[in-house]
Design a protein around this motif. Structure first.
Motif, PDB file in Angstrom:
ATOM      1  N   UNK A 150       2.358  57.891 -13.873  1.00  0.00           N
ATOM      2  CA  UNK A 150       3.067  57.290 -15.384  1.00  0.00           C
ATOM      3  C   UNK A 150       2.842  58.246 -16.180  1.00  0.00           C
ATOM      4  N   UNK A 151       1.883  58.934 -16.466  1.00  0.00           N
ATOM      5  CA  UNK A 151       1.624  59.964 -17.509  1.00  0.00           C
ATOM      6  C   UNK A 151       2.555  61.178 -17.492  1.00  0.00           C
ATOM      7  N   UNK A 152       2.772  61.392 -16.252  1.00  0.00           N
ATOM      8  CA  UNK A 152       3.731  62.578 -16.026  1.00  0.00           C
ATOM      9  C   UNK A 152       5.072  62.117 -16.102  1.00  0.00           C
ATOM     10  N   UNK A 153       5.574  61.196 -15.794  1.00  0.00           N
ATOM     11  CA  UNK A 153       6.855  60.457 -16.028  1.00  0.00           C
ATOM     12  C   UNK A 153       6.904  60.382 -17.413  1.00  0.00           C
ATOM     13  N   UNK A 154       6.157  59.789 -18.080  1.00  0.00           N
ATOM     14  CA  UNK A 154       6.395  59.436 -19.763  1.00  0.00           C
ATOM     15  C   UNK A 154       6.423  61.019 -20.261  1.00  0.00           C
ATOM     16  N   UNK A 155       5.725  62.084 -19.767  1.00  0.00           N
ATOM     17  CA  UNK A 155       5.743  63.466 -20.565  1.00  0.00           C
ATOM     18  C   UNK A 155       7.077  63.975 -20.558  1.00  0.00           C
ATOM     19  N   UNK A 156       7.991  63.542 -18.913  1.00  0.00           N
ATOM     20  CA  UNK A 156       9.244  64.015 -19.006  1.00  0.00           C
ATOM     21  C   UNK A 156      10.219  63.302 -19.477  1.00  0.00           C
ATOM     22  N   UNK A 157       9.973  61.951 -20.233  1.00  0.00           N
ATOM     23  CA  UNK A 157      10.613  61.151 -20.639  1.00  0.00           C
ATOM     24  C   UNK A 157      11.485  60.308 -19.719  1.00  0.00           C
ATOM     25  N   UNK A 158      10.668  60.018 -18.553  1.00  0.00           N
ATOM     26  CA  UNK A 158      11.325  59.158 -17.579  1.00  0.00           C
ATOM     27  C   UNK A 158      10.528  57.645 -17.469  1.00  0.00           C
ATOM     28  N   UNK A 159      11.329  56.409 -17.913  1.00  0.00           N
ATOM     29  CA  UNK A 159      10.690  55.257 -17.882  1.00  0.00           C
ATOM     30  C   UNK A 159      10.869  54.586 -16.584  1.00  0.00           C
ATOM     31  N   UNK A 160       9.640  54.155 -15.991  1.00  0.00           N
ATOM     32  CA  UNK A 160       9.939  53.053 -14.858  1.00  0.00           C
ATOM     33  C   UNK A 160       9.239  52.021 -15.059  1.00  0.00           C
ATOM     34  N   UNK A 161       9.928  50.862 -15.482  1.00  0.00           N
ATOM     35  CA  UNK A 161       9.509  49.717 -16.108  1.00  0.00           C
ATOM     36  C   UNK A 161       8.671  49.105 -15.147  1.00  0.00           C
ATOM     37  N   UNK A 162       9.016  48.977 -13.738  1.00  0.00           N
ATOM     38  CA  UNK A 162       8.300  48.214 -12.708  1.00  0.00           C
ATOM     39  C   UNK A 162       6.811  48.877 -12.703  1.00  0.00           C
ATOM     40  N   UNK A 163       6.729  50.145 -12.469  1.00  0.00           N
ATOM     41  CA  UNK A 163       5.681  50.989 -12.451  1.00  0.00           C
ATOM     42  C   UNK A 163       4.565  50.500 -13.334  1.00  0.00           C
ATOM     43  N   UNK A 164       5.229  50.530 -14.633  1.00  0.00           N
ATOM     44  CA  UNK A 164       4.665  50.305 -15.890  1.00  0.00           C
ATOM     45  C   UNK A 164       3.895  48.989 -16.045  1.00  0.00           C
ATOM     46  N   UNK A 165       4.490  47.836 -15.334  1.00  0.00           N
ATOM     47  CA  UNK A 165       4.264  46.628 -15.301  1.00  0.00           C
ATOM     48  C   UNK A 165       3.098  46.361 -14.218  1.00  0.00           C
ATOM     49  N   UNK A 166       3.133  47.125 -13.178  1.00  0.00           N
ATOM     50  CA  UNK A 166       1.979  47.140 -12.162  1.00  0.00           C
ATOM     51  C   UNK A 166       1.096  47.645 -12.998  1.00  0.00           C
ATOM     52  N   UNK A 167       1.034  48.535 -13.823  1.00  0.00           N
ATOM     53  CA  UNK A 167      -0.070  49.184 -14.397  1.00  0.00           C
ATOM     54  C   UNK A 167      -1.082  48.302 -15.428  1.00  0.00           C
ATOM     55  N   UNK A 168      -0.122  47.670 -15.994  1.00  0.00           N
ATOM     56  CA  UNK A 168      -0.371  46.505 -17.191  1.00  0.00           C
ATOM     57  C   UNK A 168      -1.284  45.551 -16.143  1.00  0.00           C
ATOM     58  N   UNK A 169      -1.037  45.480 -15.017  1.00  0.00           N
ATOM     59  CA  UNK A 169      -1.625  44.023 -14.458  1.00  0.00           C
ATOM     60  C   UNK A 169      -3.094  44.666 -13.739  1.00  0.00           C
ATOM     61  N   UNK A 170      -3.033  45.747 -13.949  1.00  0.00           N
ATOM     62  CA  UNK A 170      -4.655  46.218 -13.491  1.00  0.00           C
ATOM     63  C   UNK A 170      -5.639  45.714 -14.253  1.00  0.00           C
ATOM     64  N   UNK A 171      -6.655  45.387 -13.647  1.00  0.00           N
ATOM     65  CA  UNK A 171      -7.792  45.151 -14.607  1.00  0.00           C
ATOM     66  C   UNK A 171      -8.592  46.414 -15.042  1.00  0.00           C
ATOM     67  N   UNK A 172      -9.136  46.281 -16.275  1.00  0.00           N
ATOM     68  CA  UNK A 172      -9.761  47.549 -16.732  1.00  0.00           C
ATOM     69  C   UNK A 172     -11.049  47.943 -15.687  1.00  0.00           C
ATOM     70  N   UNK A 173     -11.095  49.229 -15.623  1.00  0.00           N
ATOM     71  CA  UNK A 173     -11.977  49.875 -14.561  1.00  0.00           C
ATOM     72  C   UNK A 173     -13.362  50.448 -15.264  1.00  0.00           C
TER      73      UNK A 173
END
Length: 173
Positions: A150-173
């Protein structure tokens, strides 16, 4: 042999691992980026599989196309096969990608084999997050794989809303 292209949509974007002369943003039609592959080696184990990205049918995917010198063909293809075909869950394909310039070029890429036991199918964000959370393999934690992608996609200006949604659902580690 002339130069050739390799299309990356996941970890190849941020860790190609092969010599290339240029990388350009590109779109592949007919496939989408998806956490649709159970990882038994790199980001999980057979006992506790993680999830990694694959190209699955439908939609389109923005990634990077890497141009490789023709004299490096065999070396780069051997490297990619050793990396991507560890458990044969991917199929090597020649596809046509559209570069950001509008030009279309043939490119080697790896798509999900829907008939393989590691194919997870279309998971919703909650089920994908549950599989990613806590999984780890030879290449490290599954959460790190997702966040780095996700960090690298963002640095390229590429959005992937589904992947972003998965990441939001992860419990803090």
């Amino acid at each position: 042999m002339g130069d050739f292209w390799v299309f990356g949509y996941g970890s190849l974007i941020w860790r190609p691992g092969f010599e290339h002369v240029e990388a350009r943003r590109a779109r592949l039609y007919g496939y989408r980026r998806s956490l649709c592959i159970y990882s038994f080696v790199h980001r999980g184990t057979r006992e506790r599989p993680g999830l990694v990205l694959g190209l699955d049918r439908g939609g389109s995917c923005v990634g990077l196309a890497f141009r490789v010198r023709g004299e490096r063909h065999d070396e780069v293809i051997d490297y990619l096969r050793a990396r991507e075909l560890v458990t044969n869950v991917y199929l090597e394909r020649m596809v046509v990608v559209r570069l950001e310039t509008g030009e279309t070029v043939p490119a080697v890429t790896y798509v999900a084999d829907r008939a393989h036991e590691q194919y997870a199918g279309a998971l919703d964000e909650d089920r994908a997050a549950a599989a990613v959370q806590g999984a780890s393999g030879q290449s490290g934690r599954n959460e790190d794989y997702l966040s780095s992608t996700l960090e690298h996609l963002e640095s390229l200006g590429i959005r992937d809303r589904w992947l972003e949604g998965v990441a939001r659902r992860l419990a803090p580690s």
